[in-house]
Design an enzyme around this catalytic site. Sequence first.
Site, PDB file in Angstrom:
ATOM      1  N   ASP A   1       0.919 -10.852   6.553  1.00 37.20           N
ATOM      2  CA  ASP A   1       0.001 -10.391   5.770  1.00 37.20           C
ATOM      3  C   ASP A   1       1.827  -9.672   5.083  1.00 37.20           C
ATOM      4  O   ASP A   1       2.440  -9.347   5.305  1.00 37.20           O
ATOM      5  CB  ASP A   1      -0.486  -9.274   6.506  1.00 37.20           C
ATOM      6  CG  ASP A   1      -1.321  -8.475   5.098  1.00 37.20           C
ATOM      7  OD1 ASP A   1      -1.179  -8.488   4.324  1.00 37.20           O
ATOM      8  OD2 ASP A   1      -1.591  -7.206   4.992  1.00 37.20           O
TER       9      ASP A   1
ATOM     10  N   ASP B   1       0.962  -1.269   0.012  1.00 40.89           N
ATOM     11  CA  ASP B   1      -0.096  -0.314  -0.305  1.00 40.89           C
ATOM     12  C   ASP B   1       0.995   1.559  -0.755  1.00 40.89           C
ATOM     13  O   ASP B   1       0.442   2.447  -0.049  1.00 40.89           O
ATOM     14  CB  ASP B   1      -0.897  -0.094   1.514  1.00 40.89           C
ATOM     15  CG  ASP B   1      -0.570   0.158   2.254  1.00 40.89           C
ATOM     16  OD1 ASP B   1       0.944  -0.102   2.491  1.00 40.89           O
ATOM     17  OD2 ASP B   1      -0.556   0.003   3.362  1.00 40.89           O
TER      18      ASP B   1
END
Length: 393
Positions: free
Chosen positions: A152, A34
Amino acid sequence: MAFKLNIGLLALSLSLSLVHLDGVRAGMATRYWDCCLASASWEGKAPVYAPVDACKADGVTLIDSKKDPSGQSGCNGGNKFMCSCMQPFDDETDPTLAFGFGAFTTGQESDTDCACFYAEFEHDAQGKAMKRNKLIFQVTNVGGDVQSQNFDFQIPGGGLGAFPKGCPAQWGVEASLWGDQYGGVKSATECSKLPKPLQEGCKWRFSEWGDNPVLKGSPKRVKCPKSLIDRSGCQRKDDNTISPYSGKVDSANTAAPAQYKRDRSVCLAGGKKGKSAAGGVDGSGDASGGADASGAGGAAEGSQGQPEGYGQPSGGNDQGSSNGDATTGAGSGSGSDSGSTANGSGSGAPTSGSDGSAVAPPSGGSNPGAAQGGQGGAQPGPSGGHKKCHKKH
């Protein structure tokens, strides 16, 4: 008859619940990229010699956190971003071993920031074998909406997740070109739409990794290798008490000594000395976008639901002006603004660790006024989520 039916349904429900819990214990590696500033980039989060690097929009130029302590994550409209160097890379001695960075949800952030873990994987979510089925990763983020024991993984093109405005702000490449909000691009060909410095890391997923691989047991902490510290700039003060990985690795990936002096030339050479590869200064070429922080293309905010592998978000509510509507599909996930800021509700002052160094303030609270960066998008404070990323596809 109705009583027997109800008992049967209850038994089925309990059985399914146990299957679900077993799946959580086994865990999986989801993915994201991100571009947000890492949670571990903030001073005072954990007993480390230095926090994780913060970079300008070019993904290479470092920002000194001590000289710019009030700067915000690019996901909150600030000038601090994830460094492009922090992409997955392979060991050249063991053809089944890789290295990388990401968010891990076990324990307190003060105990896990910049710690390294070794993990093995059974197969990917589709049951396919993986070329690189062993991973040593460094924790750079918390994962408030990532289920317990899931990991993650930072992979370019892996999905913008709960904070879809960071990468468009950093690179000037609209959100739609980064693939699905959760899951990212669906083929190696789509990686060519990403900024040049991120393309190799994006393609790595398709040649070496897989889709949401299933963990083989729980990750085990190991002493951090030099190569990860070279890329992140962060080493824990307690790392010398941890045993190193026992397998054979090339010399660059051996365990780092205490107070290791990192070799950042690895990043300046594109992640590999002497080669122009992922994350380096070779940012020229199509779609690189330069240092355009215009935030072009904030599309797809909240367009997809919560993916498999994530639980309920904890920490702050991401309701700020920068990301407020970007998380409706994923839940909030950061709780990273300091209590010392105007809207923070946690304690602003870090508490002292056992060795006298600062650790993260107590968790709790939210900051509805200022957007909270997924990967630790604002200042240390209420620990909670970072951002999460992707579903199966």
